[in-house]
Design a protein around this motif. Sequence first.
Motif, PDB file in Angstrom:
ATOM      1  N   LEU A 326       0.842  -1.195   0.000  1.00  0.00           N
ATOM      2  CA  LEU A 326       0.000   0.000   0.000  1.00  0.00           C
ATOM      3  C   LEU A 326       0.879   1.247   0.000  1.00  0.00           C
ATOM      4  O   LEU A 326       2.030   1.216   0.430  1.00  0.00           O
ATOM      5  CB  LEU A 326      -0.920   0.013   1.223  1.00  0.00           C
ATOM      6  CG  LEU A 326      -2.071  -0.990   1.245  1.00  0.00           C
ATOM      7  CD1 LEU A 326      -3.001  -0.699   2.415  1.00  0.00           C
ATOM      8  CD2 LEU A 326      -2.847  -1.006  -0.061  1.00  0.00           C
ATOM      9  N   CYS A 370      -5.644  -0.495  -2.713  1.00  0.00           N
ATOM     10  CA  CYS A 370      -6.498  -0.644  -1.526  1.00  0.00           C
ATOM     11  C   CYS A 370      -7.613  -1.653  -1.781  1.00  0.00           C
ATOM     12  O   CYS A 370      -7.912  -2.500  -0.920  1.00  0.00           O
ATOM     13  CB  CYS A 370      -7.085   0.706  -1.127  1.00  0.00           C
ATOM     14  SG  CYS A 370      -5.877   1.907  -0.514  1.00  0.00           S
ATOM     15  N   PHE A 398      -4.739   3.156   7.552  1.00  0.00           N
ATOM     16  CA  PHE A 398      -5.101   2.108   6.601  1.00  0.00           C
ATOM     17  C   PHE A 398      -5.777   0.917   7.270  1.00  0.00           C
ATOM     18  O   PHE A 398      -6.459   0.154   6.598  1.00  0.00           O
ATOM     19  CB  PHE A 398      -3.869   1.678   5.809  1.00  0.00           C
ATOM     20  CG  PHE A 398      -3.434   2.696   4.805  1.00  0.00           C
ATOM     21  CD1 PHE A 398      -4.038   2.752   3.558  1.00  0.00           C
ATOM     22  CD2 PHE A 398      -2.440   3.612   5.105  1.00  0.00           C
ATOM     23  CE1 PHE A 398      -3.656   3.695   2.624  1.00  0.00           C
ATOM     24  CE2 PHE A 398      -2.054   4.565   4.176  1.00  0.00           C
ATOM     25  CZ  PHE A 398      -2.665   4.611   2.929  1.00  0.00           C
TER      26      PHE A 398
END
Length: 585
Positions: A326, A370, A398
Amino acid sequence: MWWGGRGQSFNVTPQKEEPEMGLSGPKSVQGSGMPEPRSHQLGSCLASGCLPGEQILAWAPGVRKGLEPELPGTLICSNLRVTFQPCGWQRSEETPLSSEYDFSLANIGRLEAVNGLSRVQLLRPGSLLKFIPEEILIHGQDFRLLRVGFEAGGLEPQAFQSETKDGMSFLLQVTMAIVQARAQNSQAQQYAGITLSKAGQSSGSRKPPIPLLETSEDWEIERKKQGARGWRVSTVNERFDVATSLPRYFWVPNRTLDSEVRRAFGHFHQSRGPRLSWHHPGGSDLLRCGGFYTASDPNKDDIRVVESMFQAGHSDIVLVDTMDELPSLADVQLAHLRLRALCLPDSSVAEDKWLSALDGTRWLDYVRSCLRKASDISVLVTSRVRSVVLQERGDRDFNGLLSSLVQLLSAPEARTLLGFQSLVQREWVAAGHPFLTRLGGTGASEEAPVFLLFLDCVWQLLQQSPAEFEFSEFFLLALHDSVRVPDTLTFLRDTPWERGKQSGQFNTYTQVYTAGYSQPPAGNSVNPQLSVWDWDLRYSKEQILQFHNLGYDPEHCPDSWLPRQQGCCCLDIWDPKSGSGDAAT
């Protein structure tokens, strides 16, 4: 992407040159000698719609261009917002907190003065205005652009030639007021004295549209709703003495004592130990926690407790490194800045180059990353009964994004209007996502719009499976805009502790908490009776109806609560760039 091309355009031409002067503004803006309005019509325009505690700092009559026909009106700067009020326009009493003409100070990204095609100056406190601008450009964080200007042919020509006692034209006065008010806002002096109290005026009490998770009863009701029988509500952080970024209550395994929770949490970054985020009806549990605190030295008992909390009664445990594959916070911030510059109306990118420029922002790359990660985690949760633990060093960015997406992919009720609002309240607001810092409200370097990245991920899912979602694109846009409108505490603070302190819900010295909705103390900047979910204060009934997706079919996927092997029809992920699909479950 769903917010591009939202700019509004305003034009202005000044009448005469003024001497070079500073933009730091007078010591007291209210005492700077602004003249009284020249007509009853203009006086009514200025007075209408002010909130209790809102003060007009400066105003200037002008003309708004970019509309057909041109719209005459007045540009107003208060300690809350910048507003263009068309001549004769009245703010709706039903929606007093905002209008299409409002531009909150928190939403202002930068201010520019423009004269001709080549003279552009960025306006900051203390800088010298080197020329009389033909236009003032107000760049919004929400992808809006206001071009504000003045012409002698507009409203009351004599007003354009009038000067204050300080020798400043209306144009310079309102420019200086905006610069100064924005600077005060960036110093976290948000709107002192403003009381947005419409909700409490009529009844003295207002039931929130959804549970705000401020009481142990709220958490217990939510636990039972999810069917999490192996979990209980812990009160170990009731006084915020374990972690101010955690909610006062959270879920821990039944057999874990609060004394053990306190010791175990001390071995995690910011004391954010493992807690339950969501219990899947098939039996799996989704947990989240911070990174291990490397300086701690746990004993055998603490290690046993941590392992027991991770295991959560399951024999199969999967520990997921949230940040693997990510983007970093800095990557998200840079991509958002590039995206915002690309979507503003004054973007210089040619139409045939726009898609390649969009690709160059990398925003869609991060949306894809994501969604793909959430899809993989959804498979882990739904394919077998197990404990899945999301671990991120801070556990405030996150982790919330992925946990929310997993629930959207796997649980139909999270895709309802009320269910989604409850999801955001639990995984973002109550869980301590640092909204103010991430959205640039503190001036810190950790700015990164992670929540807006999440909303774009949700929009992608909505476009791919519209029959699965009860809410519409208009609702997501309203939520996107609400993070920049400081009318409630929902997105105005970084932690539940700061939010409770600001609303007066607990005394900062005794830390005695008062649950529920009470009247705000004198001088409080917002009313604790209000939350962002009180949509009727900002949107009309007709607009709220647009929150609902007309294509929603609640019977479209009746088995999506079940594990995959029993016929789950959870959402599929479609790559927003390549067009390929990955099954979520």
